[in-house]
Enzyme design. Sequence first.
Site, short mmCIF file in Angstrom:
data_model
loop_
_atom_site.label_atom_id
_atom_site.label_comp_id
_atom_site.label_asym_id
_atom_site.label_seq_id
_atom_site.Cartn_x
_atom_site.Cartn_y
_atom_site.Cartn_z
N GLY A 90 -5.23 11.92 40.41
CA GLY A 90 -4.81 12.93 40.60
C GLY A 90 -3.92 12.91 42.23
O GLY A 90 -4.62 11.89 42.98
N GLY A 92 -4.21 13.78 46.25
CA GLY A 92 -5.44 12.90 46.39
C GLY A 92 -4.77 13.38 47.72
O GLY A 92 -6.27 13.66 48.04
N ARG A 93 -3.60 14.02 47.77
CA ARG A 93 -3.02 14.29 49.18
C ARG A 93 -1.76 14.97 49.30
O ARG A 93 -1.02 14.78 50.53
CB ARG A 93 -2.85 12.91 50.21
CG ARG A 93 -2.34 11.67 49.78
CD ARG A 93 -2.34 10.96 51.05
NE ARG A 93 -1.66 9.07 50.90
CZ ARG A 93 -1.19 8.34 50.74
NH1 ARG A 93 -1.62 8.34 52.49
NH2 ARG A 93 -1.39 7.08 50.50
N GLY A 126 -6.66 12.89 52.69
CA GLY A 126 -6.19 13.97 52.30
C GLY A 126 -4.06 13.53 52.78
O GLY A 126 -3.87 14.18 52.52
N ARG A 176 8.89 15.42 49.38
CA ARG A 176 9.70 14.46 48.24
C ARG A 176 10.43 14.96 46.97
O ARG A 176 10.22 15.81 46.91
CB ARG A 176 8.57 12.52 47.48
CG ARG A 176 9.10 12.20 46.79
CD ARG A 176 8.14 11.15 45.84
NE ARG A 176 6.01 11.32 45.84
CZ ARG A 176 5.69 11.14 45.93
NH1 ARG A 176 5.66 9.26 46.08
NH2 ARG A 176 4.49 11.75 45.11
N ARG A 183 3.83 11.04 35.28
CA ARG A 183 4.03 9.61 35.58
C ARG A 183 3.33 9.46 33.95
O ARG A 183 2.78 9.64 33.23
CB ARG A 183 2.92 9.32 36.46
CG ARG A 183 2.94 9.76 37.78
CD ARG A 183 1.68 10.02 38.98
NE ARG A 183 1.82 10.92 40.11
CZ ARG A 183 2.13 10.56 41.48
NH1 ARG A 183 1.88 9.14 41.43
NH2 ARG A 183 2.08 10.96 42.35
N ASP A 252 -0.20 4.58 37.28
CA ASP A 252 -0.34 6.22 38.46
C ASP A 252 1.13 6.04 38.82
O ASP A 252 1.21 7.11 39.68
CB ASP A 252 -1.83 6.64 38.36
CG ASP A 252 -1.93 5.70 39.26
OD1 ASP A 252 -2.15 4.17 39.05
OD2 ASP A 252 -2.10 5.65 40.83
N ASN A 253 1.39 5.17 39.54
CA ASN A 253 2.34 5.14 40.15
C ASN A 253 4.64 4.67 39.31
O ASN A 253 4.92 4.93 40.43
CB ASN A 253 2.75 3.51 40.83
CG ASN A 253 1.50 4.04 42.46
OD1 ASN A 253 1.45 5.22 42.22
ND2 ASN A 253 0.84 2.65 42.77
#
Length: 487
Positions: A90, A92-93, A126, A176, A183, A252-253
């Site tokens: 998820g 995370g940061r 984070g 971004r 994803r 996940d990327n």
Amino acid sequence: MKALDELTFDNRFARLGDAFSTHVLPEPLDEPRLVVASKAAMALLDLDPAVAETPVFAELFGGHKLWAEAEPRAMVYSGHQFGGYTPQLGDGRGLLLGEVYNEAGEHWDLHLKGAGMTPYSRMGDGRAVLRSSIREFLASEALHALGIPTSRALCVIGSSTPVWREKQERGAMVLRLAHSHIRFGHFEYFYYTKKPEQQAELAEHVLNLHYPECREQPEPYLAMFREIVERNAEMIAKWQAYGFCHGVMNTDNMSILGITFDFGPFAFLDDFDAHFICNHSDHEGRYSFSNQVPIGQWNLSALAQALTPFISVEALKEALGLYLPLYQAHYLDLMRRRLGLTTAEEDDQTLVEGLLKLMQNSGVDYTLFFRRLGDESATLAVARLRDDFVDMAGFDAWAERYKARVARDGDYTQEQRRERMHAVNPLYILRNYLAQNAIAAAESGDYSEVRLLHDVLTRPFEEQAGMEQYAQRPPDWGKHLEISCSS
Ligand code: AMP
Ligand code: MG
């Protein structure tokens, strides 16, 4: 042109509710300051570029202020990391601040990376450090300028907040932009946690917002998956053609839009090396340069598995079968253009492979070779480039083949050849050592180098007066830099 308070929000992902993301407020950075902003990215939001210099800009993107209509959310997902399934990941940061739509009617996710802890932070703090934020910013904008599909970056905000990695560093945030932050791992999460209702909701969301044309097809989900396969094949063909190594192709990327996403220890090749591994924790070379092609397919299979509730296994397999041929067609098309060819011949594949093998054996600079090849006629260029090869006889044999192929290709002037080749062969790429120089200056408070490098990289195909130093092979110290995987 809009002022910062004139952005219009429409938070479609947030409306999916708490099963998909969690409301979290950004944790502000101390003494936020603008490191660099992208005017081109600001234009995507119709923002007046002058607002980047205002204090409120650094406050907004340094986590101090929020628009009233923003709904900051941490998204939940999972994914296959280095081949193994991690059930719970998820943001995370990073936080999805909201979705802004511009005057052209496009929606852009505003995602603030380094915004503090979330329920998905696991052991992390984070935060993101200045170094990795600058790298993501430069890479996004450089890839875009090369014509490679990618998320974009609006700005980097630096700070005095201490962040611990191998040593003490400073926290930063990068804003971004992407049409979606969904994803492959989003689909995997709902599939493996056995939540068919949410899984269906997610699929509907993606289909309606990002692949509406697939609605017209007899099997909309299959059409959508096919499109995702096609986009990934094209994106990875471009990575390979331009020497971009992502480094962490975990599912996940991987973006469902087929854009380059989540920049870590990425690198552009300096010398051509098919076996190059840019991620120093990738001991087996799973994500080495040449492995990116089969890994692209592996990742698509992982997504296919998560889509089995909607699409038959047979149809999924058939769609996956499109990947390699599509990849090859895109790749070969680009490489032909890089060689200055306008027509296609059966043997072009072996012409390209022969060249790469010679470059590999002699450690030839991948970017500058093609640029110089277009500087002159084929005959003059190969005569000059010959000195870079250890196996000169091997190169001569290749050069004869190439010259004959160019002669068969068509009748055009050297001016036309140069123009056509320089339009696809960049002079400036984001070499690791250039990023490193800019980061070192930024870490001591001087942002001029990051800004200048960013500016040069926004026009990679255009020779820029006085910028020769950005078009050089790396000095010895910059050849095999170990880029820290911590970020
Ligand atoms: P990455 O390798 O950067 O794609 O990150 C993998 C996962 O780790 C993602 O879920 C990130 O959100 C999370 N992560 C990475 N770095 C941090 C950090 N410093 N704090 C919290 N979570 C992190
Ligand atoms: Mg990631």
